[in-house]
Design a protein around this motif. Structure first.
Motif, mmCIF file in Angstrom:
data_model
loop_
_atom_site.group_PDB
_atom_site.id
_atom_site.type_symbol
_atom_site.label_atom_id
_atom_site.label_comp_id
_atom_site.label_asym_id
_atom_site.label_seq_id
_atom_site.Cartn_x
_atom_site.Cartn_y
_atom_site.Cartn_z
ATOM 1 N N ALA A 128 0.801 -1.229 0.000
ATOM 2 C CA ALA A 128 0.000 0.000 0.000
ATOM 3 C C ALA A 128 0.835 1.281 0.000
ATOM 4 C CB ALA A 128 -0.932 0.002 1.207
ATOM 5 N N ILE A 129 2.048 1.197 0.517
ATOM 6 C CA ILE A 129 2.884 2.401 0.661
ATOM 7 C C ILE A 129 4.237 2.126 0.007
ATOM 8 C CG2 ILE A 129 3.856 4.083 2.275
ATOM 9 C CD1 ILE A 129 1.784 2.937 4.346
ATOM 10 N N PRO A 130 4.320 2.357 -1.289
ATOM 11 C CA PRO A 130 5.593 2.088 -1.971
ATOM 12 C C PRO A 130 6.662 3.099 -1.562
ATOM 13 C CG PRO A 130 4.050 3.147 -3.463
ATOM 14 C CD PRO A 130 3.299 2.874 -2.186
ATOM 15 N N ASP A 131 7.912 2.716 -1.758
ATOM 16 C CA ASP A 131 9.005 3.663 -1.543
ATOM 17 C C ASP A 131 8.829 4.818 -2.528
ATOM 18 O OD1 ASP A 131 10.269 2.211 0.470
ATOM 19 O OD2 ASP A 131 11.481 1.058 -0.961
ATOM 20 N N PRO A 132 9.200 6.021 -2.126
ATOM 21 C CA PRO A 132 9.056 7.168 -3.032
ATOM 22 C C PRO A 132 9.926 7.006 -4.275
ATOM 23 C CG PRO A 132 9.664 7.878 -0.803
ATOM 24 C CD PRO A 132 9.743 6.397 -0.831
ATOM 25 N N SER A 133 9.396 7.483 -5.392
ATOM 26 C CA SER A 133 10.195 7.489 -6.629
ATOM 27 C C SER A 133 11.231 8.602 -6.524
ATOM 28 C CB SER A 133 9.280 7.758 -7.830
ATOM 29 O OG SER A 133 8.785 9.094 -7.761
ATOM 30 N N PRO A 134 12.269 8.539 -7.336
ATOM 31 C CA PRO A 134 13.249 9.641 -7.339
ATOM 32 C C PRO A 134 12.587 10.993 -7.635
ATOM 33 C CG PRO A 134 14.150 7.750 -8.503
ATOM 34 C CD PRO A 134 12.708 7.430 -8.197
ATOM 35 N N GLU A 135 11.583 10.994 -8.509
ATOM 36 C CA GLU A 135 10.876 12.234 -8.833
ATOM 37 C C GLU A 135 10.107 12.758 -7.614
ATOM 38 O OE1 GLU A 135 11.855 9.940 -12.294
ATOM 39 O OE2 GLU A 135 10.499 9.367 -10.674
ATOM 40 N N GLN A 136 9.461 11.856 -6.894
ATOM 41 C CA GLN A 136 8.713 12.253 -5.697
ATOM 42 C C GLN A 136 9.661 12.777 -4.618
ATOM 43 O OE1 GLN A 136 6.621 9.132 -3.496
ATOM 44 N NE2 GLN A 136 4.836 10.488 -3.305
ATOM 45 N N GLU A 137 10.798 12.125 -4.439
ATOM 46 C CA GLU A 137 11.792 12.595 -3.466
ATOM 47 C C GLU A 137 12.311 13.981 -3.842
ATOM 48 O OE1 GLU A 137 14.741 9.507 -3.153
ATOM 49 O OE2 GLU A 137 13.548 8.399 -1.689
ATOM 50 N N ALA A 138 12.573 14.203 -5.131
ATOM 51 C CA ALA A 138 13.070 15.501 -5.584
ATOM 52 C C ALA A 138 12.011 16.584 -5.382
ATOM 53 C CB ALA A 138 13.477 15.427 -7.057
ATOM 54 N N GLN A 139 10.756 16.255 -5.669
ATOM 55 C CA GLN A 139 9.681 17.221 -5.482
ATOM 56 C C GLN A 139 9.531 17.572 -3.998
ATOM 57 O OE1 GLN A 139 5.922 16.046 -7.172
ATOM 58 N NE2 GLN A 139 4.926 17.954 -6.580
ATOM 59 N N ALA A 140 9.566 16.564 -3.133
ATOM 60 C CA ALA A 140 9.462 16.800 -1.693
ATOM 61 C C ALA A 140 10.607 17.685 -1.212
ATOM 62 C CB ALA A 140 9.450 15.469 -0.933
ATOM 63 N N GLU A 141 11.824 17.410 -1.670
ATOM 64 C CA GLU A 141 12.985 18.194 -1.244
ATOM 65 C C GLU A 141 12.889 19.629 -1.748
ATOM 66 O OE1 GLU A 141 15.925 19.113 1.056
ATOM 67 O OE2 GLU A 141 15.015 17.122 1.088
ATOM 68 N N ALA A 142 12.411 19.831 -2.957
ATOM 69 C CA ALA A 142 12.261 21.188 -3.489
ATOM 70 C C ALA A 142 11.240 21.982 -2.672
ATOM 71 C CB ALA A 142 11.843 21.136 -4.958
ATOM 72 N N ILE A 143 10.163 21.341 -2.289
ATOM 73 C CA ILE A 143 9.136 22.009 -1.487
ATOM 74 C C ILE A 143 9.691 22.326 -0.094
ATOM 75 C CG2 ILE A 143 6.879 21.698 -0.386
ATOM 76 C CD1 ILE A 143 6.041 20.158 -2.965
ATOM 77 N N LYS A 144 10.461 21.414 0.487
ATOM 78 C CA LYS A 144 11.086 21.680 1.786
ATOM 79 C C LYS A 144 12.024 22.877 1.708
ATOM 80 C CE LYS A 144 11.258 16.926 3.451
ATOM 81 N NZ LYS A 144 12.177 15.852 3.905
ATOM 82 N N GLN A 145 12.839 22.932 0.664
ATOM 83 C CA GLN A 145 13.787 24.044 0.520
ATOM 84 C C GLN A 145 13.037 25.375 0.397
ATOM 85 O OE1 GLN A 145 17.031 23.966 0.977
ATOM 86 N NE2 GLN A 145 16.954 21.759 1.288
ATOM 87 N N ALA A 146 11.949 25.389 -0.354
ATOM 88 C CA ALA A 146 11.154 26.612 -0.500
ATOM 89 C C ALA A 146 10.521 26.998 0.839
ATOM 90 C CB ALA A 146 10.082 26.417 -1.563
ATOM 91 N N ALA A 147 10.051 26.001 1.591
ATOM 92 C CA ALA A 147 9.444 26.271 2.899
ATOM 93 C C ALA A 147 10.484 26.814 3.874
ATOM 94 C CB ALA A 147 8.793 24.999 3.447
ATOM 95 N N ARG A 148 11.709 26.279 3.825
ATOM 96 C CA ARG A 148 12.781 26.797 4.682
ATOM 97 C C ARG A 148 13.104 28.246 4.328
ATOM 98 N NH1 ARG A 148 15.134 21.647 3.511
ATOM 99 N NH2 ARG A 148 14.927 20.275 5.311
ATOM 100 N N ALA A 149 13.143 28.547 3.044
ATOM 101 C CA ALA A 149 13.459 29.904 2.600
ATOM 102 C C ALA A 149 12.421 30.905 3.119
ATOM 103 C CB ALA A 149 13.541 29.959 1.081
ATOM 104 N N LEU A 150 11.163 30.484 3.198
ATOM 105 C CA LEU A 150 10.099 31.372 3.677
ATOM 106 C C LEU A 150 10.279 31.792 5.130
ATOM 107 C CD1 LEU A 150 6.881 29.759 2.130
ATOM 108 C CD2 LEU A 150 7.910 31.961 1.523
ATOM 109 N N VAL A 151 10.888 30.936 5.943
ATOM 110 C CA VAL A 151 11.006 31.231 7.377
ATOM 111 C C VAL A 151 12.442 31.534 7.805
ATOM 112 C CG1 VAL A 151 8.955 29.859 7.936
ATOM 113 C CG2 VAL A 151 11.223 28.801 8.080
ATOM 114 N N LYS A 152 13.365 31.558 6.856
ATOM 115 C CA LYS A 152 14.780 31.722 7.207
ATOM 116 C C LYS A 152 15.048 32.978 8.024
ATOM 117 C CE LYS A 152 19.488 31.887 5.405
ATOM 118 N NZ LYS A 152 19.914 32.592 6.592
ATOM 119 N N ASP A 153 14.512 34.117 7.598
ATOM 120 C CA ASP A 153 14.774 35.361 8.331
ATOM 121 C C ASP A 153 14.234 35.283 9.753
ATOM 122 O OD1 ASP A 153 16.060 36.405 6.132
ATOM 123 O OD2 ASP A 153 14.342 37.619 5.480
ATOM 124 N N ASP A 154 13.024 34.749 9.919
ATOM 125 C CA ASP A 154 12.451 34.591 11.262
ATOM 126 C C ASP A 154 13.308 33.647 12.103
ATOM 127 O OD1 ASP A 154 10.347 36.303 10.763
ATOM 128 O OD2 ASP A 154 8.936 34.692 10.272
#
Length: 178
Positions: A128-154
């Motif tokens: 039911a829960i396959p390992d993430p594809s390389p594309e899914q991992e890359a998308q997740a990491e890109a979203i994390k990096q953008a989320a970090r950038a939003l709060v970096k100054d704070d």
């Protein structure tokens, strides 16, 4: 639960138990006012093989981030804490689940109802829960990096203030006057 199932479709038919968390629905007995509302939720899913829970949990967290269902919370010392719809620490084998209700003194009482049981088979996590594809991992990491950038100054500001407060605490009040 619906967002979780959208991000991880293999969870759609899994049986589970849902219940508001212990901090939810603390009410004033005399007025009936719900003072806390729904603060958190518990979803317990029965699985066929508990040994796969750490892998499956990590895959769920990646799927949630890739679906845009994560955010960065800034901690009291300026740390950037990754958060999703679910608490990623629950996959640890040594975690206890404190699911009892809150102890309330009059005139407060807890009104979180009874657990809701959703019938379904035990989940075969590997199917039911396959390992993430390389594309899914890359998308997740890109979203994390953008989320970090939003709060970096704070985060930087809070970290700086934390370091200053701790330095004074460690050195003592007299050292700050020098």
């Amino acid at each position: 639960l619906s967002k979780l199932r959208e991000a991880v479709p293999g969870l759609a038919d899994a049986g589970c138990v849902w219940w508001p968390s212990s901090s939810s629905h603390i009410a004033h007995a005399e007025t009936g006012e719900d003072l806390t509302g729904l603060r958190g939720q518990r979803v317990c899913i029965g699985v066929q093989d508990a040994a796969d829970i750490p892998r499956a949990g990590k895959a769920i967290v990646t799927a949630l981030w890739a679906a845009g269902l994560g955010h960065i919370e800034v901690g009291c010392a300026g740390q950037m804490l990754e958060r999703t719809l679910i608490d990623a620490s629950v996959w640890q084998t040594n975690r206890l689940d404190f699911a009892a209700g809150a102890q309330c003194d009059a005139p407060l009482r807890q009104e979180r109802g009874r657990p809701v049981v959703m019938e379904g088979p035990l989940l075969d996590t590997r199917a039911a829960i396959p390992d993430p594809s390389p594309e899914q991992e890359a998308q997740a990491e890109a979203i994390k990096q953008a989320a970090r950038a939003l709060v970096k100054d704070d985060a930087d500001h809070i970290r700086h203030e934390y370091i200053e407060r701790r330095a004074v605490e460690i050195a003592g009040e007299d050292a700050s006057a020098e």
